[in-house]
Write a protein that holds these residues in place. Structure first.
Motif, mmCIF file in Angstrom:
data_model
loop_
_atom_site.group_PDB
_atom_site.id
_atom_site.type_symbol
_atom_site.label_atom_id
_atom_site.label_comp_id
_atom_site.label_asym_id
_atom_site.label_seq_id
_atom_site.Cartn_x
_atom_site.Cartn_y
_atom_site.Cartn_z
ATOM 1 N N LEU B 24 6.317 -2.061 -3.615
ATOM 2 C CA LEU B 24 6.245 -1.447 -2.282
ATOM 3 C C LEU B 24 4.966 -1.830 -1.547
ATOM 4 N N VAL B 25 3.809 -1.632 -2.214
ATOM 5 C CA VAL B 25 2.521 -1.862 -1.537
ATOM 6 C C VAL B 25 2.322 -3.331 -1.168
ATOM 7 N N PRO B 26 2.488 -4.287 -2.125
ATOM 8 C CA PRO B 26 2.247 -5.682 -1.746
ATOM 9 C C PRO B 26 3.193 -6.197 -0.678
ATOM 10 N N ASN B 27 4.459 -5.768 -0.741
ATOM 11 C CA ASN B 27 5.438 -6.318 0.192
ATOM 12 C C ASN B 27 5.445 -5.630 1.550
ATOM 13 N N PHE B 28 5.187 -4.351 1.571
ATOM 14 C CA PHE B 28 5.425 -3.615 2.810
ATOM 15 C C PHE B 28 4.166 -3.068 3.465
ATOM 16 N N ARG B 29 3.000 -3.295 2.872
ATOM 17 C CA ARG B 29 1.789 -2.738 3.447
ATOM 18 C C ARG B 29 1.601 -3.123 4.917
ATOM 19 N N PRO B 30 1.801 -4.421 5.262
ATOM 20 C CA PRO B 30 1.629 -4.780 6.682
ATOM 21 C C PRO B 30 2.574 -4.001 7.601
ATOM 22 N N LEU B 31 3.825 -3.826 7.125
ATOM 23 C CA LEU B 31 4.804 -3.090 7.932
ATOM 24 C C LEU B 31 4.343 -1.653 8.175
ATOM 25 N N PHE B 32 3.902 -0.996 7.093
ATOM 26 C CA PHE B 32 3.430 0.384 7.232
ATOM 27 C C PHE B 32 2.181 0.465 8.107
#
Lengths: 423, 304
Positions: B24-32
């Motif tokens: 979750l964190v590596p893949n979606f951090r920019p989105l969040f």
């Protein structure tokens, strides 16, 4: 008159597998058997009927008979399982989405049992609802809504909220809302069912008054046979989803199709169904200036009547009774009695459409009642016994006025028999 | 005694760790990170605005609002309470908290209202939404504070995000309830007159559900206020920070002062929004209506 609504073989089955239930139904299984076998409820089965333009078609049935489902099938609130519903040339059964909305906006509107007025809108806004949905401009729709409110006598309440109005007034608003978009067909789902009896009577009369002016095609649902008989040009009695009998009020009361209808009809006020025209006889008459007292007496004896109407040309001048004429003859001797001397002139006259319950007063005088037209021409005579016989609920024969007992060649009388059963 | 753990153990915590940290964190951090931009924008502006407006003006506005919707008593309470906050030196913190609460409630309404409408229209959607709302309401908020920090970092905005998660369920629930409890014969009437779904929503369902929706808004507001202290743990400021600081230093006075500030703010906001909900849709008889009714009563008897 053209048919506004034509419904052919309409079926509605509620449940998960209507097709299976439909097959069973076509095979001839009963409603309960189908419910047990498939879990589906048959609400309407094989309904076919036509409603002519300007006619009030009443569907009468007890709760659970499928009448509310039937009326909702007509405007597509419930989609049918099979069958055809042609309203003003459009097949409602096939219509969907936007087409169905257009039909509801322009052709069919509905009046609901519990009024279904929007509590947060004023009366005039409620009436204008159909117009608002159609996209009519605010000023124009208010003007139209006020005009319709005027017809139902509620203009003064235009800016009140529905909650401030009594039940009867609320339903008038409901009716006005239905009429505002000037529909071809008005569906009324037990509109007076939630009103108390006095108000209901008033609303029924008012609806008939309005209908005389508006001539809408109305499908009216009720559980009250008296209401059905009063309002319906044609009445359908519904039981377990099918029509048991369709006919005029007189048809249903005088020829119930089965025991179910007979049981209903037993309790109704026949005096409000049948008219003077239904029970009147071909009149036996004498002419005031050409016939003598002896002629009158002879004719009464031949026809076994106690009284005769006396005509002056075509119009009615009075009535003579056997007792009076024979007393006059005894007193004055033969040849000296003028008919006019023993004639009673304050007789009762009614027209053909007068309901029997309005004849009780005139009948109490003991004289036959004259049925006349607007020109005071004698159309028929109602004997008091005939009124009572027709009111007897045990007699379910069609109302056939009996012919004069002896069939006197009524040469002197120029009154032709013009009586016909009033529809 | 034998227990299921002897047969097999499930490394549930490791799975969650792997899911959050590894995927979750590596893949979606920019989105969040991008998703919090609007929240930050609203929050900063609102905070700056509330801090800029003089205390007297804010107090008077709130007192007037309280007077209009909640009555004279609450108006007086607002004047005294806000003055008290100012005198104990917590006015700026209170305004920051107010900005945070207002931002949370705004986003809760913006997300919750459409979700509630959707849930009311589709039984399927409601079946899916309901357990999620249950989880959101019952899961201890500390549990999702850590992943929020991982995804959003620390600061005011992550605090708001945590508050939104905590406070949104009543908004969705009560919007759904309000729309579903609009009388069936009214929606049937709307349909029978050929209205579209949108027309029905605007003309009928939202106006009639408004009272329930506003009750949901009030609940959301209260929940948001109760999150203020917890959100301060991940870097949100305001009165929550005062309470936390007091707690850390065993400074009973400081913590109490912060707590009293929150309570005063809560009472004022609760009464005003409650009054708003009741005044908005409850039918009260106005003077005009009484007069017209009296005049009509004299002129023509009501037709029954």
């Amino acid at each position: 008159m053209t048919n506004k609504i034509t419904v052919t073989n309409l079926y509605k089955i509620f449940g998960n597998s209507p097709e299976a239930a439909f097959d069973l139904l076509v095979r001839g299984d009963g409603k309960e058997a189908i419910l047990e076998a498939t879990g589906a409820t048959v609400a309407v089965q094989d309904a076919s009927f036509e409603v002519a333009e300007g006619e009030i078609f009443v569907v009468m049935g007890l709760s659970g008979s499928g009448k509310s489902t039937l009326v909702r099938l007509l405007n597509g609130l419930i989609p049918p399982t099979s069958g055809q519903i042609m309203i003003d040339g459009q097949d409602v059964a096939q219509a969907k989405g936007d087409m169905l909305r257009q039909i509801r906006r322009n052709t069919i509107t509905m009046v609901f049992q519990h009024f279904a007025l929007f509590p947060h809108w004023s009366v005039v806004d409620n009436v204008a609802y159909g117009l608002k949905i159609k996209g009519v401009a605010p000023a124009e729709r208010r003007e139209k809504a006020l005009a319709v409110l005027d017809q139902v006598g509620l203009v003064a309440w235009a800016d009140s909220l529905p909650g401030d109005l009594s039940g009867g007034m609320q339903q008038r608003v409901g009716l006005a809302r239905g009429l505002a978009s000037d529909p071809q067909v008005l569906l009324m789902d037990e509109p007076f069912g939630a009103l108390d009896p006095l108000i209901r009577r008033e609303m029924q009369d008012e609806l008939l008054e309005l209908q005389k002016k508006l001539k809408k095609t109305i499908v009216f649902i009720t559980h009250d046979l008296n209401e059905a008989l009063l309002l319906g040009d044609k009445i359908a009695i519904m039981k377990d989803g099918r029509f048991v009998q369709v006919g005029t009020a007189q048809d249903i009361v005088s020829n119930p199709a089965d025991d179910y209808v007979r049981a209903f009809v037993a309790d109704i006020d026949r005096g409000r169904v049948f008219t003077a025209g239904d029970v009147s006889n071909v009149p036996v008459t004498v002419q005031l200036h050409t016939d003598t007292a002896e002629d009158a007496l002879r004719r009464m004896e031949e026809s076994q009547l106690d009284a005769l109407y006396v005509l002056d040309g075509d119009s009615v001048s009075g009535v003579v009774t056997h007792r009076d004429v024979s007393a006059a003859l005894r007193q004055n001797g033969p040849g000296n009695s003028k008919l006019s001397a023993s004639m009673i002139t304050n007789f009762s006259a009614v027209n053909e459409g007068t309901y029997l319950h309005e004849l009780f007063g005139p009948a109490s005088a003991g004289l036959p009642i004259a049925v006349t037209d607007v020109g005071n021409r004698l159309l028929g005579v109602v004997e008091t016994q005939a009124v009572l016989a027709q009111l007897d609920s045990e007699s379910t024969q069609p109302p056939t006025p009996h012919q004069p007992a002896t069939g006197v060649p009524d040469t002197d009388s120029r009154v032709s028999h013009t009586k016909e059963v009033v529809k | 005694m034998i227990s299921p753990a002897d047969i097999a153990t499930i490394p549930f915590d490791d799975w969650i760790n792997a899911f959050v940290r590894g995927w979750l964190v590596p893949n979606f951090r920019p989105l969040f990170q991008a998703a919090q931009v609007p929240v930050t924008l609203v929050l900063n502006n609102l905070n700056a605005f509330l801090l800029f407006v003089p205390m007297i003006l804010t107090t008077v506005v709130f007192a007037l609002a309280a007077w209009r919707w909640a009555g004279r008593g609450i108006a007086i309470f607002t004047l005294i309470g806000f003055s008290f906050i100012d005198m104990i030196g917590l006015w700026p913190e209170t305004m920051t908290t107010l900005a945070m609460v207002a931002t949370s409630v705004l986003f809760c309404a913006m997300i919750g209202l459409p979700l509630g409408i959707l849930a009311a229209r589709s039984d399927m959607f409601w079946k899916i939404t309901r357990p999620i709302l249950d989880i959101m309401q019952t899961i201890p908020s500390f549990v999702y504070l850590v992943p929020i920090v991982m995804l959003f970092g620390v600061g005011m905005t992550p605090g708001i995000i945590a508050t939104i998660i905590f406070a949104i369920p009543p908004m969705v629930r009560l919007t759904n309830l309000g729309i579903r409890s609009v009388r069936v014969d009214l929606t049937e009437a709307a349909r029978a007159f050929g209205s579209t779904e949108w027309q029905m929503l605007w003309d009928l369902q939202i106006p009639l559900a408004l009272r329930t929706i506003l009750a949901g808004l009030n609940q959301t507001l209260m929940l948001a206020l109760s999150m203020v202290v917890i959100a301060a743990l991940i870097g949100a400021g305001g009165l929550g920070l005062t309470v936390n600081t007091g707690l850390g230093r065993l400074d009973v006075g400081g913590a109490t002062a912060g707590g009293v500030g929150i309570v005063i703010l809560a009472i004022v906001l609760d009464r005003i929004t409650q009054g708003l909900g009741e005044g908005g849709t409850v039918r009260t008889v106005s003077l005009r209506q009484v007069l017209t009714r009296m005049l009509r009563g004299k002129g023509a008897a009501p037709i029954n």
